[in-house]
Structures are given as C-alpha cells and as structure tokens.
Design a protein around this motif. Structure first.
Motif: not given
Ligand SMILES: Cc1cc2nc3c(=O)[nH]c(=O)nc-3n(C[C@H](O)[C@H](O)[C@H](O)COP(=O)(O)OP(=O)(O)OC[C@H]3O[C@@H](n4cnc5c(N)ncnc54)[C@H](O)[C@@H]3O)c2cc1C
Ligand SMILES: C=Cc1c2[nH]c(c1C)Cc1[nH]c(c(CCC(=O)O)c1C)Cc1[nH]c(c(C)c1CCC(=O)O)Cc1[nH]c(c(C)c1C=C)C2
Length: 549
Positions: A213-225, A227-233
């Motif tokens: 689902s699109l909402t599940a994808a948005a949720w997963a993206r939000w969580r991984s963003a 969790a991502d503490t790396s500096a500049a991409p």
C-alpha cells in the motif's frame, strides 16, 4: 536510453538531429568527452532550444518585455538540474541563475474547484484545512484512511492508467478526478485516464508492489529517514559519473546538489532561453563540433542497407538545398512523432512503431499588462490548474502567473557560504514597477476527439476563451483584458501521449533500433527519457554520451 550502447570507434562521425536541450547537451557532453569524434548538430533554425523560447518584444507601453512561449522553470531536485547548473556556472552564467524558495509566493499552486473558485494545493496546516473544506477533497480523507487495507495488485500486473491506480488505492474516483487530474494536466497536458501509471505515478506503482500500500510505503520511508543519522547524502551515481568524467570537484558538486534540493524550482533571469543559448555558444567553440542550420528529412542505412557502420542523413539546408551526410552514429534528439517521418522511406516497421506514438497539442496564450497587477493578492502563486471535475467550457489546462514567479526569483548563491551575486530582492529579475504577466495553456487532450485527433481553435477564439476564463476565475475586468498585450502560440504535438503500456512500446522501439542499426542510432528527447521535463532529457543525454565515449 539504450542500455546496450557501446564506445564509439576512434575518429567516429556523429550526427545529432535536433538542437533542443536534449540534442545540445548530448553534443556538449560527447564533444567534451571525445575530442577525436566529429559531431554535426542539425537544427532547422539558428535559435536553439526547441520548445524553450523566450521572446523579447515591446509591451504596449513601448518598453521591453520578455514572454516565455514554452517552459520557464525546472525542478530543483534532479540529477539533470545539477548537470545543467554546474555547466552553466562553468560557462560563466552562474549570475543568471534564479531560485524559487519553498516559502515564496511562487511555490503556492492552486486548483480550480467545480464552482470556479481557486483552492490552494496544501503546503501548510492552514491551506490543508481550507483544501479539506473544499469540494476538491471529496474522497481524499476516507480514501487515505482505508488505503492500507485495500488489496494490492500482483507484482507482475500490467501497466494501467494513473486514474485506475488512484481509484483502486483511494477506493473512489474522486481524488483522481480532482487534485490528481489537475496536477498531471500541468505536466503532460493529458487526461489521468489516458496516462500510463508507470510513467506518471511510477513511484506509487513501485510502492504498491513493494509494500502492499502507499501508506505502508510512506510509513516505511519516514521510519528509515528518521533512523538515518548520516551526514550529507552521497552524490547520485549519475552526478558522481559526471564529476569524474568532466573533472569536476566532488565536494563542489555535493554542495551544489545539496543546495539545489532546497529549491522547488529554478529559472534564469532574462528567460530560460539563456540555457540553450549558452550551450550552443559553447559547442560552437568546440573544434570538433559543426552546427548545421538544416532540417533532417531522412535516415537510411543500418542492417537493411548492408552497411552497419554507416548511417546516412538526408537534410535540407537553410537555403533549401538538399544534402546527404554519412555518420558512424546518429543521435535522434527529437520527439517520436518527428522521428517517424525520417525512417518512413527506408524502415517501414520502425516507422509504424514510432508513428503509433501520438502527441498532444497545447495553445499557449501569453498576456502582459504593464502598470497593473490583476492577480488577486490571495491567489498570488505559481498559477492554477483545472481538474477534470470542473466543467471547463474553455478547455483550459491551467494558467501560470509569470509576474509572480519573476518577482519571487532570487539569485542562486553558487557555493555554500558564498554571497549572492545581487541582493535577493523580489524585483531583482523582474521588469521595474507593477505589471501582470501570465501564460494560459489551453487544449492538450481536451482538444482531442475519441480517436485522438485534435481540433485546434483559431487564435481569436483561443484568446476569447482565455479572456472569459480569466474574468470568471480571477474577476479580471474587460477593460484590463482588452487593453492587454496578447501573444498566441500553437505548440503542435509538443508532448508525447504517455498511454498505458508506453514503457513497453518505447522499449520495443529501442530494441528495433538496436537490431536494425546496430550501434548506429540512438534515441533521446522526451519520448525516451525517464520523464518529459528538461532535467530528464539532460540526464538521458549525459547517460548515453557516457556509454558512447
Ligand atoms: C508547453 C510546454 C511547457 C513545458 N514546461 C516545462 C517546464 O516548466 N519545465 C520543464 O522541465 N519542462 C517543461 N516542458 C518540457 C520541455 O519543453 C522539454 O523537456 C524539452 O523541451 C525537451 O527538449 P528536447 O530537446 O528533447 O525537444 P524539443 O524542445 O522538442 O527540441 C527538438 C528540436 O529538434 C528540432 N527538430 C525537429 N525535427 C527536426 C528535424 N527533422 N531535423 C532537425 N531538427 C529537428 C526542433 O526544431 C527543435 O529545435 C514543457 C513543454 C511544453 C511543450
Ligand atoms: C497547464 C499545462 C502545463 C503547464 N506546464 C506544462 C503543461 C502541459 C508542462 C510542464 N510543466 C512542467 C514540466 C516538467 C515536469 C518535470 O517532470 O520536470 C512539464 C512537461 C514543470 C512544472 N509544472 C508545474 C510546476 C510548478 C513545474 C516546475 C517544477 C516542477 O517540475 O515541479 C505545475 C504547473 N504547470 C502548469 C501550471 C499552470 C502549473 C501549476 C499551477 C502549466
């Protein structure tokens, strides 16, 4: 974008058909990467840029004014934009770059509701509340609430229309017919019901298949963003490859890409034409590039002619004389409907494949009023779009408020910490004083009959329609409209129709080209890039130039 393209032989001759930004940037990149290769770039007129066309004229007050007869901005977040802007800076045009910030008026977009009222596309809590209170939000909240529970299609489901996907995911046809139909008209001039989901909403297609689902994808993206503490991409692979191939400093490119990502759109002071003009001036100085003002009328050769190494181009020069030239490789950087006639005489199967791709025609109507701003203050923004749910007797696709965009333009500082070239005032890139400049876009799929054939109204009728629409939507007065300066342009067949199944159709054409011409021909431009935008065709040009170099 042909993945199988391979390195050109030493001292190869390359013909590039089309001096729009796809052909020009391909010529620039290949010309730089392979100084041994002789390139001839064909364009019917000496003005480069194709649909990009900034027209300098005089206003009704006798003062100079520039009207954009095509694109005026491009998006900030894109590999292609990094390549364009980095090159423009290298060419000494960094001071002309203008940015539109997320908090400026020009980043507000409006959609016309069924009762002809403009409603802002939400970008804040306040605008979200107003949008939810409008008829345009019908089915949206309820559709989103249950979206995660709706059954996804299988991983190998065929392409469908964007409308079909949105209707399945939202559980009703209203979101597609309201907000989404407007947004896609503002990119493709087409109908959500006739647009390929894979092309127009590719990310939603991938999200549904990967997450259910699109909402599940948005949720997963939000969580991984989160969790991502790396500096500049890191730099994208394409920009990193550009940096390596053209000897650009990776840190500078990282800082440019990072800065660009902060801006929803970019433009150029004095008009977007400066971009193709700068590239044309640059390639004209390359010793290995020749510019030919001429129209290519035929392409012959390849496997059918028994000579896989040589492709012949027939062309008519500016004086009407006909010529023929032989090339090791030909880059077709024109729209598919312009490619078709080139192979009509020598390759009937390829002709019919290319000819099956139809295009939409858009009427562009520029309006200029010096001394008065007729855009109501509450609607100051990029412009507005007309969704399917509006009766729309004028067949209007949308209206761009050029004066608001120009007044929102701010100089784009080149490097982190660098001072802008000029004060970032609203008026820096705009004509002095108060004025209204707008562009109405009319037609697209709305001009087409059931078979896809357009009926294009006359100039007088089109301008009359725009006047009626502006007086109804913005409350513009007949006196202001009749006293304005008007410019009408028919952009015939300007955007390919990306119908469901388009991706497979394009892939099939590329396979046929590879089989018929070996490495002798490659295809670029809107029909074969990832999307129809300027950054897309430039990324595609660089990618293929790299494969050939
Ligand atoms: C109305 C409109 C608004 C747009 N707005 C935006 C926008 O805001 N932002 C954005 O990113 N993109 C926008 N686009 C898309 C943008 O215009 C395209 O991405 C871009 O112009 C594609 O460039 P191109 O070089 O592939 O093709 P074109 O611009 O079509 O250039 C092709 C060139 O080839 C020439 N040519 C054609 N046939 C031949 C031949 N036989 N021989 C030699 N030369 C030939 C043509 O004359 C032309 O100069 C818009 C497009 C349209 C139509
Ligand atoms: C109403 C018709 C059209 C308007 N623009 C276009 C049409 C057919 C064509 C067009 N506009 C953009 C692109 C490139 C998209 C891309 O993938 O890069 C094309 C082919 C860009 C664009 N469209 C809008 C904005 C804000 C932008 C620039 C930045 C971006 O890509 O996000 C929305 C928009 N377009 C039009 C209007 C009236 C409008 C919003 C109010 C006109």
């Amino acid at each position: 974008m042909l993945s199988q393209l391979t390195k050109l032989p030493a001292n190869a001759r390359v013909g590039v058909v089309g001096g729009g930004v796809a052909g020009l940037t391909f010529t620039y990149f290949l010309g730089k990467l392979r100084p041994d290769v002789q390139i001839t770039l064909f364009n019917p007129e000496s003005r480069p840029g194709g649909w990009i066309h900034s027209w300098h004229t005089q206003g009704p007050d006798g003062r100079p004014v520039m009207l954009e007869r095509g694109p005026r901005t491009f998006r900030g977040v894109s590999d292609g934009t990094v390549l364009i802007l980095d090159t423009l800076m290298q060419l000494g045009h960094g001071d002309n770059i203008r940015s539109v910030s997320k908090d400026s008026s020009a980043d507000r977009k409006f959609v016309l509701d069924p009762r002809d009222r403009l409603v802002q596309v939400p970008n804040s809590l306040g605008s979200l509340a107003r949008f939810l209170a409008s008829p345009l939000s019908k089915g949206l909240l309820w559709g989103l609430a249950g979206e995660w529970a709706r059954k996804p299609v299988g991983a190998d489901a065929p392409d469908e229309s964007a409308e079909a996907l949105l209707t399945r995911r939202f559980g009703s046809p209203y979101p597609a017919r309201n907000l989404f139909s407007a947004v896609y008209r503002g990119i493709y001039a087409d109908d959500v019901g006739r647009l390929s989901a894979q092309k127009a909403v590719g990310r939603m297609v991938r999200d549904e298949r990967a997450h259910g689902s699109l909402t599940a994808a948005a949720w997963a993206r939000w969580r991984s963003a989160k969790a991502d503490t790396s500096a500049a991409p890191e730099l994208s692979p394409l920009v990193a490859a550009y940096g390596r191939a053209l000897g650009r400093d990776a840190q500078e490119l990282r800082s440019l890409a990072h800065r660009l990502a902060q801006f929803p759109m970019l433009g150029l002071t004095g008009g977007l034409q400066q971009f193709p003009d700068a590239f044309q001036a640059a390639v004209a100085r390359f010793p290995n590039v020749a510019l030919c003002t001429g129209t290519v009328t035929g392409l012959r050769g390849g496997a059918g002619a028994g000579d896989k190494q040589a492709v012949a181009l027939e062309y008519t020069d500016a004086q009407g004389a006909q010529h023929k030239g032989k090339f090791s490789h030909v880059r077709l950087a024109v729209a598919p409907n312009r490619m078709a006639p080139l192979v009509a005489g020598a390759n009937a199967p390829l002709f019919s494949k290319l000819n099956a791709i139809r295009s939409n025609t858009v009427s562009l109507v520029n309006m200029y009023i010096p001394g008065k701003d007729i855009v109501p203050a509450q609607f100051r923004g990029f412009g507005y779009l007309v969704p399917e749910s509006n009766a729309n007797p004028e067949k209007l696709l949308g209206v761009i408020f050029d004066s608001v965009i120009e007044q929102s333009f701010a100089p784009f500082a080149v490097a982190d910490g660098a001072a802008p070239a000029a004060p970032a005032t609203a008026a820096a890139a705009a004509p002095a004083g108060i004025y209204t400049k707008l562009t109405a876009m009319v037609g697209g799929s709305l001009y087409n009959d059931a078979e896809g054939h357009p009926t294009i109204p006359s100039e007088a009728e089109t301008i009359a329609r725009v006047k009626r629409a502006l007086s109804r939507h913005l409350g513009a007065s007949p006196t202001d409209l009749d006293g304005a300066q008007w410019l009408h342009t028919v952009a015939r067949d300007c955007l390919p129709q990306f119908v469901p199944g388009y991706g497979a159709q394009a892939a099939e054409i590329e396979r046929a080209v590879l089989a018929d011409y070996a490495q002798g021909v490659s295809l670029g431009g809107m029909g074969f890039a990832r999307g129809p935008g300027i950054p897309d065709v430039v990324s595609d040009a660089f990618t293929d130039a790299m494969k050939l170099h």
